[in-house]
Design an enzyme around this catalytic site. Structure first.
Site, PDB file in Angstrom:
ATOM      1  CG  ASP A  75      56.040 -49.489 -43.342  1.00 47.52           C
ATOM      2  OD1 ASP A  75      55.430 -50.317 -44.029  1.00 47.52           O
ATOM      3  OD2 ASP A  75      55.951 -49.427 -42.096  1.00 47.52           O
ATOM      4  CG  HIS A 126      52.596 -52.221 -42.988  1.00 45.96           C
ATOM      5  ND1 HIS A 126      53.712 -51.620 -42.439  1.00 45.96           N
ATOM      6  CD2 HIS A 126      52.061 -52.991 -42.010  1.00 45.96           C
ATOM      7  CE1 HIS A 126      53.843 -52.014 -41.170  1.00 45.96           C
ATOM      8  NE2 HIS A 126      52.852 -52.853 -40.889  1.00 45.96           N
ATOM      9  CB  SER A 312      52.892 -52.530 -37.623  1.00 46.95           C
ATOM     10  OG  SER A 312      53.913 -53.351 -38.106  1.00 46.95           O
TER      11      SER A 312
END
Ligand SMILES: [Ca+2]
Ligand SMILES: [Ca+2]
Length: 492
Positions: A75, A126, A312
């Site tokens: 990520d 994220h 996600s």
């Protein structure tokens, strides 16, 4: 009032009714005995609607995870010092080649920190958010609970600070490295991941990506990926559409396919992904009904928590459940993990658009994995429950003795005994096991004698008479527990 032997539920209720009719009884009040349903004490747990939807509390009855399971999060990197990670984050690596994308002044290096930027189009932390969904510390009184409270997180940085984008060559190397495979110019990963989470998606197949994912699967890793957020058929979105990858569609808090989620026959399972347009009540205000997890506020330079929505967020729910499955069956093959998650899914939440067999059911998936395991560990709790705490299996108790208490449909951790002196303070020996006495006679503010059992059970009064309001069967059953304590005392 004395009852012989262990009374039935009906005898309990009859005795309680008889007691309530006495003129010298003001009212009978319950000693509530509550069984912890493995719901963690983390402050933001009320925001974790996804826990109930994915049936996590039932899974936590069976396992809290294992620190021998490694889950890679490929990520944007991570903020490893977030206090709700503890020591769960492994060293990791930064595979972002271009310094301008990396935002850290260099290309590939051994620091997977997500520097973020103040721009609204930055990484959004994220990777930290995704990793928190999988493995934030659970039951530590802080923030949220991850799905697995013990697994190790391997942060593998492949997406940069420009809108969190990454290139296929960097992502491919990151996936290979996560699985323990060789990548030119990079030291081999000493902690290969059995599970690799890919919370990103893009249209168009790329051979370099497909080859890397296949290599990781051949090396024994389960690859979980987001199905994509374009509200269309997922079969042209990669890496989710690579055969063998467990592609995850996202649901809203009601368990319906989220409007943004991709769907279609390549989707393996549905999992909670959130809907920021909806709200959930929390401490007298409304909060967005995304999936809540860990972030770092680059502006204020503070660790915190935030809700995001997307496939996600749904993918790491599945990766976390898979980690719990491996904690009870370490040698479970990726194909079996996928098959069991599909077979145990809640089919009442299947969707017309196709999102696999339905919603992931962590409780059933873990239970099935335990059944399949040749050597399943003891159920969660691991003998940590103390004397008199509610329990559901012998192995949860420090004493390894979990027994039904007299007349009450609740089990507590206890120990075997022959005499009262074998038992802890405020307990007596009854039918071979120690039972808390929890009884005292106190005087209330009016100077009246009050019999208190376990806090407030039975109040005697001499002057006026008031009747109790019905507080339900369990209440009455508990009253009889009080009676039994009284009877036992008198017998001594
Ligand atoms: Ca770098
Ligand atoms: Ca926590």
């Amino acid at each position: 009032m004395k009852l012989a032997g262990s009374p039935t539920r009906n005898q309990t209720l009859a005795a309680a009714r008889q007691l309530a009719r006495r003129s010298d009884v003001q009212y009978a009040h319950p000693v509530y005995i509550r069984r912890p349903a493995s719901v963690p004490n983390d402050k933001l747990y009320p925001l974790m609607w996804h826990a109930d939807l994915a049936r996590l509390p039932g899974a936590w009855d069976l396992t809290h995870g294992s620190n021998k399971v490694v889950v890679a999060v490929v990520d944007t990197g991570i903020k490893r010092n977030h206090p709700d990670f503890g020591d769960r984050i492994l060293p990791g690596y930064d595979f972002v080649s271009r310094a301008s994308d990396g935002g850290d002044g260099d290309g590939r290096d051994d620091d997977p920190n997500d520097p973020g930027t103040l721009a609204s189009t930055s990484s959004g932390q994220h990777g930290t958010h995704v990793a928190g969904i999988i493995g934030a510390l659970g039951n530590n009184g802080q923030g949220i609970a991850g799905i697995d409270w013990r697994c190790k997180i391997l942060p593998v940085r492949a997406l940069g600070v420009r809108e969190g984008q990454g290139t296929d060559p960097d992502i491919a190397d990151a996936i290979r490295w996560a699985a323990g495979l060789d990548v030119a110019g990079v030291p081999r990963n000493p902690n290969p991941a059995k599970i690799i989470n890919l919370s990103f998606s893009g249209a168009g197949a790329a051979q370099v990506l497909t080859d890397a994912v296949r290599a990781a699967m051949n090396a024994g890793s389960l690859v979980v990926a987001a199905a994509g957020n374009d509200g269309s058929d997922a079969n042209t979105y990669f890496p989710g559409a690579i055969p063998g990858v467990f592609a995850v569609a996202a649901s809203d808090p009601q368990g319906k396919l989220a409007q943004y989620s991709n769907y279609g026959d390549i989707v393996g399972i549905l999992a909670p992904g959130g809907e920021m347009g909806m709200t959930i009540p929390f401490e007298s205000r409304d909060e967005p009904a995304g999936v809540w997890s860990l972030v770092y506020d680059t502006d204020k330079q503070q660790y915190g928590y935030r809700a995001y929505e997307g496939t996600s967020q749904a993918a790491p729910v599945v990766a976390g459940v898979a980690a719990l499955m491996l904690s009870v069956y370490p040698d479970m093959k990726p194909d079996d993990v996928i098959r069991v998650i599909k077979e145990t899914a809640d089919t009442s939440r299947a969707c017309v658009e196709q999102c696999g067999p339905g919603m992931i059911d962590a409780s059933k998936a873990i239970a099935r994995a335990r059944e399949m395991s040749p050597n399943p560990p003891p159920p969660a709790g691991d003998g940590q429950l103390k004397y008199s705490q509610a329990c559901s299996a012998d192995r949860q108790c420090e004493s390894r003795v979990c027994r039904l208490t007299q007349a009450v449909d609740a089990r507590i951790c206890t120990r075997f005994c022959s005499f009262d002196r074998d038992c802890p303070t405020d307990s007596f020996c009854s039918i071979g096991v120690c039972t808390p006495t929890n009884i005292a006679i106190q005087t209330n503010r009016k100077g009246e004698p009050v019999v208190v059992i376990g806090g407030c059970a039975l109040i005697e009064r001499s002057r006026s008479k008031r009747r109790s309001r019905s507080t339900g069967l369990s209440t009455l059953a508990l009253v009889l527990l009080s009676l039994f304590f009284l009877a036992a005392r008198r017998r001594r």
